[in-house]
Design an enzyme around this catalytic site. Structure first.
Site, PDB file in Angstrom:
ATOM      1  N   SER A   1      26.360  17.137  49.507  1.00 51.76           N
ATOM      2  CA  SER A   1      25.769  16.163  50.438  1.00 51.76           C
ATOM      3  C   SER A   1      26.180  14.742  50.082  1.00 51.76           C
ATOM      4  O   SER A   1      26.174  13.871  50.940  1.00 51.76           O
ATOM      5  CB  SER A   1      24.244  16.206  50.359  1.00 51.76           C
ATOM      6  OG  SER A   1      23.771  17.482  50.548  1.00 51.76           O
TER       7      SER A   1
ATOM      8  N   HIS B   1      30.509  20.230  55.143  1.00 50.01           N
ATOM      9  CA  HIS B   1      29.090  19.901  54.933  1.00 50.01           C
ATOM     10  C   HIS B   1      28.243  20.504  56.055  1.00 50.01           C
ATOM     11  O   HIS B   1      28.255  20.027  57.188  1.00 50.01           O
ATOM     12  CB  HIS B   1      28.924  18.379  54.873  1.00 50.01           C
ATOM     13  CG  HIS B   1      27.538  17.937  54.522  1.00 50.01           C
ATOM     14  ND1 HIS B   1      26.924  16.854  55.094  1.00 50.01           N
ATOM     15  CD2 HIS B   1      26.636  18.460  53.648  1.00 50.01           C
ATOM     16  CE1 HIS B   1      25.714  16.714  54.582  1.00 50.01           C
ATOM     17  NE2 HIS B   1      25.518  17.684  53.716  1.00 50.01           N
TER      18      HIS B   1
ATOM     19  N   GLU C   1      30.207  18.892  59.107  1.00 48.37           N
ATOM     20  CA  GLU C   1      31.085  17.747  58.889  1.00 48.37           C
ATOM     21  C   GLU C   1      32.292  18.249  58.097  1.00 48.37           C
ATOM     22  O   GLU C   1      32.120  18.846  57.019  1.00 48.37           O
ATOM     23  CB  GLU C   1      30.351  16.652  58.110  1.00 48.37           C
ATOM     24  CG  GLU C   1      29.231  16.002  58.911  1.00 48.37           C
ATOM     25  CD  GLU C   1      28.480  14.912  58.151  1.00 48.37           C
ATOM     26  OE1 GLU C   1      28.193  13.868  58.745  1.00 48.37           O
ATOM     27  OE2 GLU C   1      28.158  15.109  56.956  1.00 48.37           O
TER      28      GLU C   1
ATOM     29  N   ASN D   1      24.460  11.293  56.682  1.00 45.26           N
ATOM     30  CA  ASN D   1      23.650  10.615  55.668  1.00 45.26           C
ATOM     31  C   ASN D   1      23.927   9.117  55.615  1.00 45.26           C
ATOM     32  O   ASN D   1      23.063   8.328  55.244  1.00 45.26           O
ATOM     33  CB  ASN D   1      23.848  11.258  54.291  1.00 45.26           C
ATOM     34  CG  ASN D   1      23.048  12.548  54.180  1.00 45.26           C
ATOM     35  OD1 ASN D   1      22.034  12.717  54.850  1.00 45.26           O
ATOM     36  ND2 ASN D   1      23.507  13.468  53.356  1.00 45.26           N
TER      37      ASN D   1
HETATM   38  P1  NAD Z   1      19.995  25.781  45.638  1.00 41.57           P
HETATM   39  O1  NAD Z   1      19.425  25.311  44.356  1.00 41.57           O
HETATM   40  O2  NAD Z   1      19.096  26.426  46.650  1.00 41.57           O
HETATM   41  O3  NAD Z   1      21.190  26.817  45.350  1.00 41.57           O
HETATM   42  C1  NAD Z   1      22.173  26.621  44.382  1.00 41.57           C
HETATM   43  C2  NAD Z   1      22.557  27.988  43.830  1.00 41.57           C
HETATM   44  O4  NAD Z   1      23.777  27.874  43.094  1.00 41.57           O
HETATM   45  C3  NAD Z   1      21.514  28.574  42.878  1.00 41.57           C
HETATM   46  O5  NAD Z   1      21.095  29.842  43.361  1.00 41.57           O
HETATM   47  C4  NAD Z   1      22.274  28.704  41.545  1.00 41.57           C
HETATM   48  O6  NAD Z   1      21.914  29.869  40.804  1.00 41.57           O
HETATM   49  C5  NAD Z   1      23.707  28.780  42.019  1.00 41.57           C
HETATM   50  N1  NAD Z   1      24.709  28.393  41.025  1.00 41.57           N
HETATM   51  C6  NAD Z   1      24.650  27.398  40.107  1.00 41.57           C
HETATM   52  N2  NAD Z   1      25.805  27.359  39.402  1.00 41.57           N
HETATM   53  C7  NAD Z   1      26.606  28.326  39.886  1.00 41.57           C
HETATM   54  C8  NAD Z   1      27.916  28.789  39.585  1.00 41.57           C
HETATM   55  N3  NAD Z   1      28.641  28.212  38.627  1.00 41.57           N
HETATM   56  N4  NAD Z   1      28.431  29.824  40.312  1.00 41.57           N
HETATM   57  C9  NAD Z   1      27.699  30.401  41.295  1.00 41.57           C
HETATM   58  N5  NAD Z   1      26.450  30.018  41.620  1.00 41.57           N
HETATM   59  C10 NAD Z   1      25.909  28.987  40.934  1.00 41.57           C
HETATM   60  O7  NAD Z   1      20.746  24.503  46.258  1.00 41.57           O
HETATM   61  P2  NAD Z   1      21.105  24.241  47.805  1.00 41.57           P
HETATM   62  O8  NAD Z   1      20.000  23.461  48.445  1.00 41.57           O
HETATM   63  O9  NAD Z   1      21.606  25.499  48.408  1.00 41.57           O
HETATM   64  O10 NAD Z   1      22.311  23.196  47.625  1.00 41.57           O
HETATM   65  C11 NAD Z   1      23.609  23.618  47.277  1.00 41.57           C
HETATM   66  C12 NAD Z   1      24.599  22.529  47.634  1.00 41.57           C
HETATM   67  O11 NAD Z   1      24.518  22.254  49.034  1.00 41.57           O
HETATM   68  C13 NAD Z   1      24.399  21.191  46.929  1.00 41.57           C
HETATM   69  O12 NAD Z   1      25.636  20.613  46.658  1.00 41.57           O
HETATM   70  C14 NAD Z   1      23.637  20.359  47.984  1.00 41.57           C
HETATM   71  O13 NAD Z   1      23.826  18.995  47.835  1.00 41.57           O
HETATM   72  C15 NAD Z   1      24.298  20.868  49.254  1.00 41.57           C
HETATM   73  N6  NAD Z   1      23.505  20.693  50.476  1.00 41.57           N
HETATM   74  C16 NAD Z   1      22.157  20.940  50.482  1.00 41.57           C
HETATM   75  C17 NAD Z   1      21.437  20.801  51.668  1.00 41.57           C
HETATM   76  C18 NAD Z   1      19.941  21.085  51.701  1.00 41.57           C
HETATM   77  O14 NAD Z   1      19.296  20.734  52.704  1.00 41.57           O
HETATM   78  N7  NAD Z   1      19.386  21.727  50.704  1.00 41.57           N
HETATM   79  C19 NAD Z   1      22.075  20.413  52.861  1.00 41.57           C
HETATM   80  C20 NAD Z   1      23.469  20.193  52.837  1.00 41.57           C
HETATM   81  C21 NAD Z   1      24.166  20.333  51.630  1.00 41.57           C
END
Ligand code: NAD
Length: 297
Positions: free
Chosen positions: A119, A142, A154, A192
């Site tokens: 993000s 994204h 995006e 954002n």
């Molecule tokens: P989350 O914490 O729900 O999920 C992350 C997952 O990645 C966890 O299950 C963790 O075990 C796993 N993980 C960590 N290291 C790893 C590795 N080396 N190999 C494989 N898996 C691994 O987080 P999320 O909310 O899904 O966010 C993930 C990404 O998406 C971030 O970069 C975040 O900025 C981005 N994002 C989030 C949102 C949102 O609304 N939550 C929206 C857009 C983008």
């Protein structure tokens, strides 16, 4: 080059959603997690979501089964070696993302496109953990939460992204049923960049006594036709996440409009993260939603 096999890193909130839309669109999809428990948790969410779509008649029971059959999980990064694109959705941590992409670079075939769902982290900063050839095949994809419902993606290119790779990525976004928008690798991309200053300004308005939490929310909802007010949205996104993104954007642009207001910082310090912690601008205890009493002076 045609994308046939999709790899997803992380099966959390976003990774599971991305895997679901890829498998729904007909791609063989393999998801890598750190442990079988995380995979199971993510796939449970996918199954629940697919079942809801079937219930509503959006997909047939046959499509539901076929989608699930195209999805597999692994804890070994080696299983992503022959993917045509790998989409990273792990924790929002630059070191962890760089380490992961660096490792992946030596495992995946030379044609594999690398994409990050970050993000706020610069795509360029992750890209430089890979070889010069891979850097031309590195993009941002994204997605928005919840991925199966939100139509936008995006598609982000760096100054080095190969033109044909970028067009493949834009087309891939369309094949996932999303509307791709083109964005440059500037912190916050499009959404954002515009949304974060708005959320921060709402907090400043509250700090300055312009209106109450409920009145500012109602004003933006009813006066602008927004589906929810800024404080309801901030609580939904997570105030810790909002603070973190604002810090990164402030460091990138050095402009006041991206600076997290003191109240936001204090709420994060006090553990008021929003819905996820049960309290943010609103208190969500006992399944209700009431403004959190705060001493603003
Ligand atoms: P989350 O914490 O729900 O999920 C992350 C997952 O990645 C966890 O299950 C963790 O075990 C796993 N993980 C960590 N290291 C790893 C590795 N080396 N190999 C494989 N898996 C691994 O987080 P999320 O909310 O899904 O966010 C993930 C990404 O998406 C971030 O970069 C975040 O900025 C981005 N994002 C989030 C949102 C949102 O609304 N939550 C929206 C857009 C983008």
């Amino acid at each position: 080059m045609e994308i046939k096999k999709v790899g997803v890193l992380g099966c959390g909130l976003m990774g599971s959603g991305i895997a679901q839309v890829a498998a729904s669109a007909g791609f063989v999809t393999v998801v890598k997690e750190v442990s079988p428990e995380f995979l199971e948790k993510g796939f449970k969410g996918v199954e629940k979501s697919l079942a809801k779509f079937t219930e509503k008649g959006t997909i047939t029971a046959k499509q539901q089964k076929e989608t699930r059959d195209r999805l597999s999980g692994t804890t070994s990064v080696q299983d992503l070696a022959d993917c045509d694109i790998v989409i990273e959705a792990i924790v929002e941590n630059l070191d962890e993302k760089r380490r992961t992409f660096g490792e992946l670079d030596s495992i995946c075939k030379p044609e594999t496109i690398f994409a990050s769902n970050t993000s706020s982290i610069s795509i360029t900063e992750m890209m430089t953990a890979t070889s010069a050839a891979r850097q031309q095949r590195f993009i941002g994809l994204h997605f928005f939460n919840p991925v199966p419902l939100m139509k936008l993606v995006e598609v982000v290119r760096t100054i080095l992204t190969d033109e044909s790779v970028y067009e493949i990525a834009v087309d891939f976004g369309k094949r996932l049923g999303k509307v791709p928008v083109r964005a440059g690798d500037k912190s916050g991309f499009i959404v954002n960049r515009l949304l974060v200053p708005y959320l921060l300004d709402a907090i400043r308005a509250l700090e300055e006594g312009v209106g109450s939490i409920v009145d500012i929310d109602n004003a933006m909802k009813l006066g602008c036709g927004y589906p929810m007010g800024p404080f309801t949205l901030g609580d939904f996104v997570g105030l810790d996440t909002t603070y973190y993104i604002a810090e990164i954007m402030f460091n990138e642009f050095r402009e006041k409009r991206f600076a997290p207001p003191p109240l936001l910082k204090r709420m994060v310090l006090a553990g008021l993260y929003g819905r996820k912690s049960g309290r943010g601008f609103y208190d969500y205890s006992n399944d209700s939603k009431n403004p959190t009493p705060m001493n603003l002076v």
